[in-house]
Design an enzyme around this catalytic site. Structure first.
Site, PDB file in Angstrom:
ATOM      1  N   HIS A   1      20.773   6.691  17.012  1.00 32.40           N
ATOM      2  CA  HIS A   1      20.863   5.668  18.064  1.00 32.40           C
ATOM      3  C   HIS A   1      20.769   4.309  17.361  1.00 32.40           C
ATOM      4  O   HIS A   1      19.686   3.919  16.917  1.00 32.40           O
ATOM      5  CB  HIS A   1      19.706   5.806  19.062  1.00 32.40           C
ATOM      6  CG  HIS A   1      19.763   7.050  19.878  1.00 32.40           C
ATOM      7  ND1 HIS A   1      20.710   7.255  20.851  1.00 32.40           N
ATOM      8  CD2 HIS A   1      18.994   8.161  19.868  1.00 32.40           C
ATOM      9  CE1 HIS A   1      20.514   8.431  21.419  1.00 32.40           C
ATOM     10  NE2 HIS A   1      19.482   9.013  20.838  1.00 32.40           N
TER      11      HIS A   1
ATOM     12  N   ASP B   1      25.012   6.842  19.266  1.00 30.52           N
ATOM     13  CA  ASP B   1      25.534   5.720  20.041  1.00 30.52           C
ATOM     14  C   ASP B   1      25.230   4.452  19.262  1.00 30.52           C
ATOM     15  O   ASP B   1      24.279   4.397  18.484  1.00 30.52           O
ATOM     16  CB  ASP B   1      25.045   5.667  21.497  1.00 30.52           C
ATOM     17  CG  ASP B   1      23.542   5.745  21.681  1.00 30.52           C
ATOM     18  OD1 ASP B   1      22.783   5.503  20.721  1.00 30.52           O
ATOM     19  OD2 ASP B   1      23.113   6.037  22.817  1.00 30.52           O
TER      20      ASP B   1
HETATM   21  O1  G3I Z   1      16.037  13.557  37.508  1.00 32.86           O
HETATM   22  C1  G3I Z   1      15.280  12.443  37.957  1.00 32.86           C
HETATM   23  C2  G3I Z   1      15.586  12.116  39.384  1.00 32.86           C
HETATM   24  O2  G3I Z   1      15.192  13.193  40.181  1.00 32.86           O
HETATM   25  C3  G3I Z   1      14.853  10.843  39.767  1.00 32.86           C
HETATM   26  O3  G3I Z   1      15.185  10.478  41.057  1.00 32.86           O
HETATM   27  C4  G3I Z   1      15.212   9.698  38.828  1.00 32.86           C
HETATM   28  C5  G3I Z   1      14.468   8.421  39.136  1.00 32.86           C
HETATM   29  O4  G3I Z   1      14.156   7.696  37.983  1.00 32.86           O
HETATM   30  O5  G3I Z   1      14.901  10.106  37.525  1.00 32.86           O
HETATM   31  C6  G3I Z   1      15.593  11.250  37.082  1.00 32.86           C
HETATM   32  O6  G3I Z   1      15.173  11.564  35.798  1.00 32.86           O
HETATM   33  C7  G3I Z   1      15.674  10.720  34.764  1.00 32.86           C
HETATM   34  C8  G3I Z   1      16.418  11.621  33.792  1.00 32.86           C
HETATM   35  O7  G3I Z   1      16.823  10.845  32.680  1.00 32.86           O
HETATM   36  C9  G3I Z   1      17.645  12.260  34.414  1.00 32.86           C
HETATM   37  O8  G3I Z   1      18.549  11.278  34.808  1.00 32.86           O
HETATM   38  C10 G3I Z   1      14.512  10.047  34.091  1.00 32.86           C
HETATM   39  O9  G3I Z   1      13.922   9.113  34.961  1.00 32.86           O
HETATM   40  C11 G3I Z   1      14.964   9.353  32.839  1.00 32.86           C
HETATM   41  O10 G3I Z   1      13.830   8.879  32.124  1.00 32.86           O
HETATM   42  C12 G3I Z   1      15.713  10.310  31.972  1.00 32.86           C
HETATM   43  O11 G3I Z   1      16.160   9.621  30.812  1.00 32.86           O
HETATM   44  C13 G3I Z   1      16.579  10.440  29.742  1.00 32.86           C
HETATM   45  C14 G3I Z   1      15.671  10.219  28.547  1.00 32.86           C
HETATM   46  O12 G3I Z   1      16.131  11.003  27.471  1.00 32.86           O
HETATM   47  C15 G3I Z   1      14.228  10.613  28.866  1.00 32.86           C
HETATM   48  O13 G3I Z   1      13.443  10.616  27.731  1.00 32.86           O
HETATM   49  C16 G3I Z   1      17.996  10.054  29.377  1.00 32.86           C
HETATM   50  O14 G3I Z   1      18.876  10.413  30.459  1.00 32.86           O
HETATM   51  C17 G3I Z   1      18.422  10.794  28.109  1.00 32.86           C
HETATM   52  O15 G3I Z   1      19.647  10.266  27.662  1.00 32.86           O
HETATM   53  C18 G3I Z   1      17.390  10.560  27.026  1.00 32.86           C
HETATM   54  O16 G3I Z   1      17.779  11.297  25.892  1.00 32.86           O
HETATM   55  C19 G3I Z   1      16.932  11.185  24.752  1.00 32.86           C
HETATM   56  C20 G3I Z   1      16.969  12.519  24.031  1.00 32.86           C
HETATM   57  O17 G3I Z   1      16.640  13.559  24.892  1.00 32.86           O
HETATM   58  C21 G3I Z   1      16.052  12.502  22.817  1.00 32.86           C
HETATM   59  N1  G3I Z   1      16.340  11.385  21.936  1.00 32.86           N
HETATM   60  C22 G3I Z   1      16.386  10.080  22.597  1.00 32.86           C
HETATM   61  C23 G3I Z   1      17.362  10.094  23.760  1.00 32.86           C
HETATM   62  C24 G3I Z   1      17.525   8.718  24.357  1.00 32.86           C
HETATM   63  O18 G3I Z   1      16.323   8.274  24.915  1.00 32.86           O
END
Ligand code: G3I
Length: 305
Positions: free
Chosen positions: A206, A237
């Site tokens: 990243h 990315d």
């Molecule tokens: O699913 C819930 C939903 O029910 C709720 O209404 C909404 C409200 O905030 O949240 C949703 O969950 C979110 C989830 O993504 C699915 O969209 C979380 O808040 C959000 O924090 C989560 O973010 C993810 C993040 O990891 C969490 O740590 C990102 O999409 C995802 O791209 C990111 O990926 C990580 C890798 O797993 C590990 N390396 C870093 C990378 C980037 O942070």
């Protein structure tokens, strides 16, 4: 070749994307996925909170949709991720040591058994080391209650559950030679010397202006490969736009191709609008699925046009 996946295949590599199950109903999203990519990583659907929200009760539905889509198109799947401090349901953090050990091993075994034979590589343990210069382990329920041995135990359990999946350690800010990557390197060297099963190391990659593509990126990938593991670029990315972003993307691809054991590249999303970096434009396709300069730089670096 005129797609990322086909061009990468001519170089013996996969080219993947992180995918969200709830986008698989969008025609342009799926068309781009199917045309350009040969591997998928579920962006959130295989994390512990998604798969085992309460103890012993598993919900595979969203992850299954991604795996089924991939299988029907002949794409590989990277499993992400079995043991991670984040997106961990509350019940796990509340367990005492011996319960936590059983829960960890049970989770790994149940999930890997469910997907046995369908996952190319698993991120068995994700982000277990601290940032900064200490090279220390990151505090987590696993680290704090089970100690350093939790990583080794997770890998041994994973090997037993699906002996044909490649088992990876995955982390960020380990892309260049630094204190954190040195600590991961020492762990992998130790695992290889003692016969702890590990097959690959994932470099999330990243990048942004504060954390640009390191000048020793290729050298760092190579030193890990020289330990006898595959290396993969797992969550690429690069924040930015235009020519500068395109140049950085091309450099990343060229670094991978220069390392024989760099077996594939995954970008962390398809169009910019679905990136986890809400306000950024770090991906290869714009919000209307137009190919950005970065796309063309990647295709060209892969030998396609
Ligand atoms: O699913 C819930 C939903 O029910 C709720 O209404 C909404 C409200 O905030 O949240 C949703 O969950 C979110 C989830 O993504 C699915 O969209 C979380 O808040 C959000 O924090 C989560 O973010 C993810 C993040 O990891 C969490 O740590 C990102 O999409 C995802 O791209 C990111 O990926 C990580 C890798 O797993 C590990 N390396 C870093 C990378 C980037 O942070």
């Amino acid at each position: 070749a005129d797609t990322l996946g086909a061009a990468a295949a001519e170089k013996g590599r996969y080219f993947g994307a992180a995918v969200a199950a709830n986008r698989l109903g969008e025609a342009q999203y799926v068309a781009t996925l199917n045309t350009e990519f040969t591997s998928v990583t579920p962006e959130n659907e295989m994390k512990w909170d998604a798969l085992e929200p309460s103890r012993g009760s598993f919900s595979f539905g969203s992850a299954d949709r991604i795996v089924n889509h991939a299988q029907s198109r002949g794409m590989d799947v990277r499993g992400h991720t079995l043991v991670w401090h984040s997106q961990l349901p509350g019940w796990v953090s509340g367990l005492g040591a011996s319960d936590l050990r059983s829960a960890m091993n049970h989770h790994i075994t149940q999930v890997m058994t469910h997907y046995k034979g369908k996952i190319h590589s698993w991120d068995v343990v994700n982000e277990a080391f601290q940032d900064g210069g200490s090279g220390a382990r990151r505090s987590s329920p696993f680290q704090d209650k089970l100690g350093n041995g939790f990583i080794e135990e997770a890998f041994r359990t994973a090997r037993a559950a699906d002996p044909n999946a490649k088992l990876c350690y995955n982390d960020y800010n380990t892309d260049g030679v630094n204190a954190k990557s040195n600590a991961v390197y020492a762990m992998v060297r130790d695992f290889k010397s003692r016969g702890v099963p590990i097959d690959c190391v994932g470099f999330q990659s990243h990048f942004n202006p504060n954390s640009p593509v390191p000048s020793d990126y290729q050298a760092n990938l190579q030193r890990f490969a020289d330990l006898g593991v595959d290396v993969q670029i797992t969550e690429l990315d690069i924040e930015g736009s235009g020519t500068a972003q395109a140049t950085d993307y091309g450099n990343v691809v060229r670094a991978c191709l220069a390392v024989t054991r760099c077996t594939g590249i995954t970008v962390w999303g398809i169009p910019d609008k679905y990136s986890w970096r809400a306000s950024g434009t770090p991906l290869l396709f714009d919000d209307n699925y137009n190919k950005k300069p970065a796309y063309h730089a990647v295709l060209s670096a892969l030998g396609g046009s």
